[in-house]
Design a protein around this motif. Structure first.
Motif, PDB file in Angstrom:
ATOM      1  N   ALA A 260      59.503  -9.078 100.047  1.00  0.00           N
ATOM      2  CA  ALA A 260      59.083  -9.150  98.638  1.00  0.00           C
ATOM      3  C   ALA A 260      57.700  -9.760  98.474  1.00  0.00           C
ATOM      4  N   ALA A 261      57.357 -10.698  99.356  1.00  0.00           N
ATOM      5  CA  ALA A 261      56.079 -11.390  99.216  1.00  0.00           C
ATOM      6  C   ALA A 261      54.958 -10.761 100.042  1.00  0.00           C
ATOM      7  N   VAL A 262      55.245  -9.665 100.754  1.00  0.00           N
ATOM      8  CA  VAL A 262      54.196  -9.016 101.557  1.00  0.00           C
ATOM      9  C   VAL A 262      53.214  -8.328 100.614  1.00  0.00           C
ATOM     10  N   PRO A 263      51.956  -8.706 100.654  1.00  0.00           N
ATOM     11  CA  PRO A 263      50.993  -8.128  99.708  1.00  0.00           C
ATOM     12  C   PRO A 263      50.764  -6.646  99.971  1.00  0.00           C
ATOM     13  N   ALA A 296      57.025 -11.067 108.269  1.00  0.00           N
ATOM     14  CA  ALA A 296      58.008 -11.440 107.252  1.00  0.00           C
ATOM     15  C   ALA A 296      59.425 -11.173 107.737  1.00  0.00           C
ATOM     16  N   LEU A 297      59.638 -10.040 108.397  1.00  0.00           N
ATOM     17  CA  LEU A 297      60.970  -9.713 108.924  1.00  0.00           C
ATOM     18  C   LEU A 297      61.366 -10.677 110.043  1.00  0.00           C
ATOM     19  N   ASP A 298      60.395 -10.994 110.900  1.00  0.00           N
ATOM     20  CA  ASP A 298      60.652 -11.957 111.988  1.00  0.00           C
ATOM     21  C   ASP A 298      61.046 -13.317 111.414  1.00  0.00           C
ATOM     22  N   ALA A 299      60.299 -13.765 110.426  1.00  0.00           N
ATOM     23  CA  ALA A 299      60.551 -15.087 109.840  1.00  0.00           C
ATOM     24  C   ALA A 299      61.926 -15.153 109.190  1.00  0.00           C
TER      25      ALA A 299
END
Length: 344
Positions: A260-263, A296-299
């Motif tokens: 959601a937060a990936v620009p 983001a997916l890794d985190a």
């Protein structure tokens, strides 16, 4: 030479509906107000997954089934009010073989001509011409049961053209063919379009087939028109690139929260199908979005596989407008059939 642009639509469909009786007499809505037009002289692709309503629409347009509502015209002729006249204007190649395996290629085509009202001499002459046109002359005296799948499919098309129709319907013409035979059939369809003023209505669930052959396509799903236009125009309507990530045992909400937060990502779709799934998103620059999306997916501890970035495809068009990927729609269970075996 006829100015095709000045002709009325080869096919004109308005509000077409078809409802069958399913199990326990529950209604099955195969077509839900389908509306579209096909200009004369083009290859028009009806693209949709299995069970979308393509074959039902084709059966109505070729007078093999009656609609529950709406109207359909071929060259301005109503398919319900004047079916015999419509049949003189159309050729139809069904999904199954239509030629007799015990007869030779020449005998099959001559028989097709006789059934269309030709005398014996004209039917044999037309058969010889079509065998040459479709590259089947050397096999003309061979029983069709000994033809390869690709040869037999070309003969099916030739039989549909014996009376020189103005509109040719090809219902899933390459299903079951190997890649070489499929490519040969594509070449025949392109040749027919280029060398004559015939209008070809192609129903298919092969994305590449529609992309390569059709001048104009209509995406149909759940019995209705989703979107239409040329393949290039439809792909161009999706501005930017497509980011696609294969997911392992996806948790849909977890994946959505992670990206959601990936620009720069928009139109995010997460699909899950048992142990696999995929994340698909639009972005102005996929190459710049890959690293942030992976991070983001890794985190978030989301397991994933292959990551790709590409210009839009017809699969992306289908996903954008129908809300699900074409592959998953095509693999979903087929709808119920009517008592006469017609699939919805």
């Amino acid at each position: 030479m006829t100015d095709l642009a000045s002709l009325p639509p080869a096919v004109d469909v308005a509000g077409l509906t078809k409802t069958y009786r399913g199990p326990h007499r529950t209604p099955v809505h195969a077509l839900r107000g389908l509306t579209f037009q096909v200009p004369a002289g083009i290859v028009f692709g009806m693209l949709g997954p299995n069970g979308a309503g393509k074959s039902t629409a084709t059966k109505i347009l070729t007078t093999l089934s009656r609609p529950s509502g709406g109207s359909a015209r071929i060259d301005g002729i109503d398919v319900v009010a004047r079916p015999a006249e419509v049949r003189r204007h159309i050729g139809y190649v069904s999904q199954g073989a239509s030629t007799d395996p015990l007869l030779t290629g020449a005998e099959n085509l001559a028989l097709a001509g006789r059934l269309r009202g030709m005398n014996a001499v004209d039917a044999r002459r037309r058969a010889a011409s079509l065998l040459a046109e479709f590259g089947l002359s050397e096999a003309s005296d061979r029983p069709v049961g000994r033809f390869s799948g690709g040869m037999r499919r070309r003969l099916d098309v030739a039989a549909a053209l014996v009376h020189a129709p103005r509109v040719l319907f090809l219902d899933e013409p390459t299903t079951g063919l190997d890649p070489e035979a499929r490519a040969a059939m594509w070449a025949e369809i392109r040749r027919l379009s280029a060398e004559s003023a015939i209008t070809v209505i192609l129903t298919t669930h092969y994305l590449e087939e529609a992309d390569r052959l059709a001048d104009d396509i209509m995406i149909i799903d759940n019995g209705t028109r989703v979107i239409g236009g040329s393949p290039d125009a439809l792909k161009a309507s999706l501005n930017g690139d497509t980011l696609r990530v294969a997911l392992v045992e996806p948790d849909v909400e977890r994946v959505r929260r992670a990206v959601a937060a990936v620009p720069g990502l928009r139109d995010v779709v997460v699909e899950a199908d048992g142990p696999s799934g995929q994340l698909v998103a639009r972005t102005d620059d996929a190459s710049a979005a890959v690293a942030p999306a992976i991070a983001a997916l890794d985190a978030a501890g989301v397991p994933f596989g292959a990551v790709s970035a590409a210009r839009p495809s017809l699969d992306d068009v289908y996903l954008h407008y129908a809300g699900r990927s074409f592959e998953r729609a095509d693999a979903s269970p087929a709808p119920a059939t009517s008592a006469n075996g017609e699939a919805a």
